[in-house]
Write a protein that holds these residues in place. Sequence first.
Motif, short mmCIF file in Angstrom:
data_model
loop_
_atom_site.label_atom_id
_atom_site.label_comp_id
_atom_site.label_asym_id
_atom_site.label_seq_id
_atom_site.Cartn_x
_atom_site.Cartn_y
_atom_site.Cartn_z
N ILE A 31 -93.78 20.61 -42.21
CA ILE A 31 -93.84 21.31 -40.93
C ILE A 31 -95.29 21.31 -40.47
CG2 ILE A 31 -93.48 23.51 -39.76
CD1 ILE A 31 -91.21 24.06 -41.64
N HIS A 33 -96.41 22.17 -37.36
CA HIS A 33 -96.71 23.24 -36.40
C HIS A 33 -95.95 24.49 -36.82
CE1 HIS A 33 -97.05 19.35 -34.22
NE2 HIS A 33 -98.17 19.89 -33.78
N SER A 37 -93.02 26.58 -34.71
CA SER A 37 -91.69 26.66 -35.31
C SER A 37 -91.23 28.11 -35.45
CB SER A 37 -91.69 25.98 -36.69
OG SER A 37 -92.07 24.62 -36.58
N THR A 83 -92.87 24.70 -27.45
CA THR A 83 -92.24 24.19 -28.69
C THR A 83 -91.55 22.85 -28.49
OG1 THR A 83 -90.20 25.44 -28.26
CG2 THR A 83 -91.92 26.53 -29.53
N LEU A 87 -92.82 20.19 -31.10
CA LEU A 87 -91.91 19.94 -32.22
C LEU A 87 -91.16 18.62 -32.10
CD1 LEU A 87 -90.41 23.51 -32.81
CD2 LEU A 87 -92.43 22.46 -33.83
N SER A 119 -93.96 14.59 -34.56
CA SER A 119 -93.05 15.61 -35.08
C SER A 119 -92.42 15.13 -36.37
CB SER A 119 -91.95 15.91 -34.04
OG SER A 119 -91.22 14.73 -33.75
N GLU A 123 -89.27 19.83 -38.45
CA GLU A 123 -89.49 20.46 -37.15
C GLU A 123 -88.39 20.11 -36.16
OE1 GLU A 123 -94.37 20.79 -37.05
OE2 GLU A 123 -93.37 19.07 -36.11
#
Length: 204
Positions: A31, A33, A37, A83, A87, A119, A123
């Motif tokens: 992940i 970010h 998230s 997001t 993401l 991404s 994510e």
Amino acid sequence: MMRQDSNDDSEDVSLFDAEDETTRKSKKSKIRHPLASFFHLFFRVSAILVYLLCEILSSSFIACMVTIILLLSCDFWTVKNITGRLLVGLRWWNQVDDDGRSHWIFEARKPSTRGNTASSDSESRIFWLGLVICPFIWVIFIFSTLLSFKIKWLAVVIMGVVLQCANLYGYVKCKVGNKSNLKSMATNYFGRQFFRQAAKEEGS
């Protein structure tokens, strides 16, 4: 001795390739970010929890309604502007041209020439699961509100459905493109299936 060295070199190369593959897989599952998230799920899940627990948390209908609307509004803005771009590399917005006409624009990030994507799989999974499941929950709330005769909550529930379905529609539109792209994808798919079937029949 020369043969032994060549075998060692080949083993080293294979080991390094395996390490590169494992690091590549770890980057896909990582992940990148975590804050984005977290807030992608925080506002929408919080709105659902406040709706379910509003009678326990507060006896004031106005306070619960305002809290849910604020959470839904924050969720809509966060998912639409932050997001989605971070993401999954998608974004959509409305643009007004010089003639005053309104245009909806749906964009998807182009893949990098190096094959790297901004991404990760984790994510993307978090984004799409949160984006798809929560609107269905609000649809269920509409039926439960009608069946339990809690008409005063109907406006709040409808707002939840509208705001979250708007983001869902926008990002699905970014992902699959317009109808012409869908038609071309379907035509190419069935064309490939037809040629494969014809090739199998000729081979047999």
